[in-house]
Design a protein around this motif. Structure first.
Motif, mmCIF file in Angstrom:
data_model
loop_
_atom_site.group_PDB
_atom_site.id
_atom_site.type_symbol
_atom_site.label_atom_id
_atom_site.label_comp_id
_atom_site.label_asym_id
_atom_site.label_seq_id
_atom_site.Cartn_x
_atom_site.Cartn_y
_atom_site.Cartn_z
ATOM 1 N N GLY A 130 27.451 32.974 34.038
ATOM 2 C CA GLY A 130 27.942 33.344 32.716
ATOM 3 C C GLY A 130 26.889 33.048 31.675
ATOM 4 N N TYR A 158 24.686 34.316 45.228
ATOM 5 C CA TYR A 158 23.501 34.804 44.527
ATOM 6 C C TYR A 158 22.213 34.158 45.030
ATOM 7 N N GLN A 187 34.910 34.979 41.159
ATOM 8 C CA GLN A 187 36.167 35.425 41.779
ATOM 9 C C GLN A 187 36.966 34.244 42.347
ATOM 10 N N THR A 209 26.730 38.706 27.520
ATOM 11 C CA THR A 209 27.144 38.667 28.920
ATOM 12 C C THR A 209 25.888 38.578 29.771
ATOM 13 N N THR A 231 33.315 35.028 48.689
ATOM 14 C CA THR A 231 32.688 35.418 47.432
ATOM 15 C C THR A 231 31.206 35.727 47.630
ATOM 16 N N GLN A 268 35.079 34.100 36.275
ATOM 17 C CA GLN A 268 35.505 35.444 36.669
ATOM 18 C C GLN A 268 34.511 36.065 37.646
ATOM 19 N N ASN A 269 33.236 35.852 37.379
ATOM 20 C CA ASN A 269 32.183 36.392 38.236
ATOM 21 C C ASN A 269 32.241 35.813 39.646
ATOM 22 N N GLY A 299 28.561 32.075 40.838
ATOM 23 C CA GLY A 299 29.039 32.661 39.588
ATOM 24 C C GLY A 299 28.090 32.402 38.448
ATOM 25 N N GLU A 318 33.152 33.646 31.814
ATOM 26 C CA GLU A 318 32.473 34.740 32.529
ATOM 27 C C GLU A 318 32.052 34.298 33.921
ATOM 28 N N ALA A 319 31.522 33.075 34.035
ATOM 29 C CA ALA A 319 31.059 32.584 35.343
ATOM 30 C C ALA A 319 32.215 32.452 36.328
ATOM 31 N N GLU A 321 25.034 40.530 32.206
ATOM 32 C CA GLU A 321 24.473 41.877 32.385
ATOM 33 C C GLU A 321 23.592 42.283 31.211
ATOM 34 N N LYS A 348 18.845 35.680 38.668
ATOM 35 C CA LYS A 348 18.753 37.141 38.575
ATOM 36 C C LYS A 348 17.402 37.653 39.051
#
Length: 415
Positions: free
Chosen positions: A12, A256, A90, A20, A253, A87-88, A10, A84-85, A22, A357
Motif C-alpha cells: 500500500g 511479491y 486478500q 495508490t 495469496t 486489500q492487496n 501486500g 490498500e495493503a 499502481e 515492484k
C-alpha cells in the motif's frame, strides 16, 4: 529447527506522486517529480517554499468527520496505506489467528503538525485556549501502530521503532525477525510521516539541510549531482504485509518477494552528519548480505538512501565502492527520492515498495534531475540518470539512514 522464510504479500502506498501503489509505480518509472510550491501555509518568510505534498488528498474521502478530527495526518496516512495493503494481500480476517498477527509501524516525528498547531493556538490566546482531549494520542509516534491493530484486531507484536529516517526500514527488519523467530505469522509493517509544517521547514532550513532552489523546485532533488544543495521534504506513508511463507501459501495469496536479510548499524560519528567514509552504511549492507548468504556481486539493483545532500550522497557512494571493491559490472543504483522527496521516517517503507515492484517488474526506476555526477563519484558506477532501465532483477537492496547515525539495509529477492 526449520528456518522460517518471510515474504511480502501486500503493498500500500500514499505518496506525492500517487495515492495508490499502481499510480505511484507508474509515475516512478516515468520519472515524474512530486515537488510543488507548498500550499498548506504561507512561505514568504522561509528560505524554502516548496516540498513534495500529497496531491488530491482529502481526509474526509477516507474518514468520517468525527474520526478524521481525532487523527493527525501521519496516522491518517498510516491507515490509508495499510487499507490498500490489506486489500492487496486478500486477507480473510476470520481465517487468521489474530494473536499471531501484529503491527510494527514507524514514524520519525509522529504528530508534529498537531503539536505545532495546538501550541501555536495556546500561546496566541494568552494561554487560555483549552487543549484538545486528543492532543496526546494524536502526537505520539506509536499511535498509528495502535490504531492499525485496533482496526484489524491484531493482538500480536505491536510497537513503533524510531530511528529517524531509517525508521520504517527498521520496522520491516523487525517484522522479518519476529516472523523468522516464530513469534508471529503475519505483520503489517511500514511507516508514515507528515512533516510539511512551518516548524519542520524552518528547522531543516536552519540546519541548511533543505534545498533552496525555489525557482527550479521540480528539479531541486538531484541526488549525486554536482549541483545538489539539499533534500526536498515529502509526506505520505507505505505499508507492506509481511508473512511467513507457508502461511501465505496456505492462504493462496500472491507472493511479491522474499525478504532474505536485514542489517542495522550505527555510524558512531555525529548526531546529524553521516560518517565521511560511509563506514556505518557499509556495515549495515554487509550485515544484510551476510544474513542473506549473498555476495555483493549477486545484487542486481540498489535503491539508495541518496537524499541529495552534499555529504550524505558521497558517503553512501564510498560505502558502495568499498562493498563492490570498485567493480560495478552488474548493479544498477537509483535514488527514488529525486521524485518523491524525502519522507523521513516513511522513506524506507516507500522505497521498500519500490524495491518490491522493481523485483516484480524487472524495472529500475530512474534518478531524475541529476545531470552531471559529483566529481568524487566513480565514472563506472551506474546511477540510472534520466530514464528507467529494464533488466532482470533477482536480488535487490534498499538503504535508509537517519540522524543519530542510524543505518538500515534490507535485501529482497524474487520468490
Amino acid at each position: 529447527m526449520k528456518q522460517r522464510r518471510v515474504v511480502v504479500t501486500g503493498l500500500g502506498a500514499l505518496t506525492p506522486i500517487g495515492n495508490t501503489v499502481e499510480t505511484f509505480w507508474k509515475n516512478l518509472v516515468k520519472g515524474v517529480s512530486g515537488a510543488n510550491k507548498i500550499t498548506r501555509f504561507d512561505c514568504c518568510n522561509f528560505k524554502t517554499d516548496f516540498a513534495c505534498e500529497l496531491k488530491d488528498y482529502d481526509v474526509f474521502d477516507h474518514f468520517d468527520r468525527k474520526e478524521g478530527r481525532k487523527l493527525d495526518r501521519y496516522s491518517q496516512y498510516a491507515l490509508v496505506s495499510t487499507k490498500e495493503a490489506v486489500q492487496n494481500a486478500q486477507i480473510s480476517f476470520d481465517q487468521l489467528d489474530k494473536d499471531r498477527c501484529g503491527v510494527i509501524w514507524s514514524s520519525g516525528i509522529g504528530g508534529f503538525e498537531t503539536f505545532e498547531t495546538q501550541l501555536e493556538d495556546f500561546f496566541k490566546n494568552d494561554k487560555t485556549s483549552k487543549f484538545n482531549p486528543f492532543f496526546i494520542p494524536k502526537i505520539l509516534a506509536d499511535s498509528a501502530a495502535g490504531l492499525i491493530s485496533i482496526k484489524y484486531g491484531f493482538r500480536g507484536v505491536n510497537y513503533c521503532p524510531v530511528s529517524a529516517c531509517a525508521s520504517s526500514t527498521t520496522a520491516l527488519i523487525e517484522a522479518f525477525n519476529y516472523i523468522k523467530w516464530d513469534k508471529a505469522d503475519l505483520v503489517i509493517a511500514g511507516g508514515s510521516e507528515a512533516p510539511i509544517t512551518q516548524a519542520s521547514i524552518a528547522g531543516f532550513n536552519a540546519m541548511k539541510a533543505l534545498s533552496t532552489q525555489n525557482d527550479n523546485y521540480q528539479n531541486a532533488s538531484r541526488p549525486f549531482d554536482k549541483d545538489r544543495d539539499g533534500f526536498v521534504a515529502g509526506e505520505g506513508g507505505a505499508a507492506l504485509v509481511v508473512e511467513e511463507m507457508e502461511h501465505a501459501v496456505n492462504r493462496g495469496t500472491h507472493i511479491y518477494a522474499e525478504i532474505v536479510g536485514g542489517g542495522l548499524s550505527a555510524d558512531a560519528y555525529h548526531i546529524t552528519g553521516t560518517h565521511p567514509e560511509g563506514l556505518g552504511a557499509l556495515l549495515s549492507m554487509k550485515h544484510a548480505l551476510n544474513e542473506a548468504n549473498l555476495k555483493p556481486e549477486g545484487i542486481d539493483y540498489i535503491n539508495a538512501h541518496a537524499t541529495s545532500t552534499g555529504l550524505g550522497d558521497i558517503s553512501e557512494v564510498k560505502a558502495f565502492n568499498t562493498l563492490f571493491n570498485g567493480k560495478f559490472d552488474n548493479v544498477h543504483i537509483s535514488a527514488t527520492k529525486s521524485m518523491t522527496g524525502h519522507l523521513l521516517g516513511a522513506a524506507g517503507a516507500i522505497e521498500a515498495v519500490a524495491l518490491v515492484k522493481s523485483i516484480e517488474t524487472n524495472e529500475v526506476p530512474p534518478t531524475i534531475n541529476s545531470i552531471e555526477k559529483d566529481e568524487q563519484i566513480p565514472e563506472d558506477i551506474d546511477l540510472t540518470f534520466g530514464t528507467s532501465v529494464s533488466k532482470t532483477i533477482n536480488v535487490g537492496l534498499s538503504n535508509t539512514f537517519g540522524f543519530g547515525g542510524h543505518n538500515a539495509s534490507i535485501v529482497m529477492k524474487k520468490p
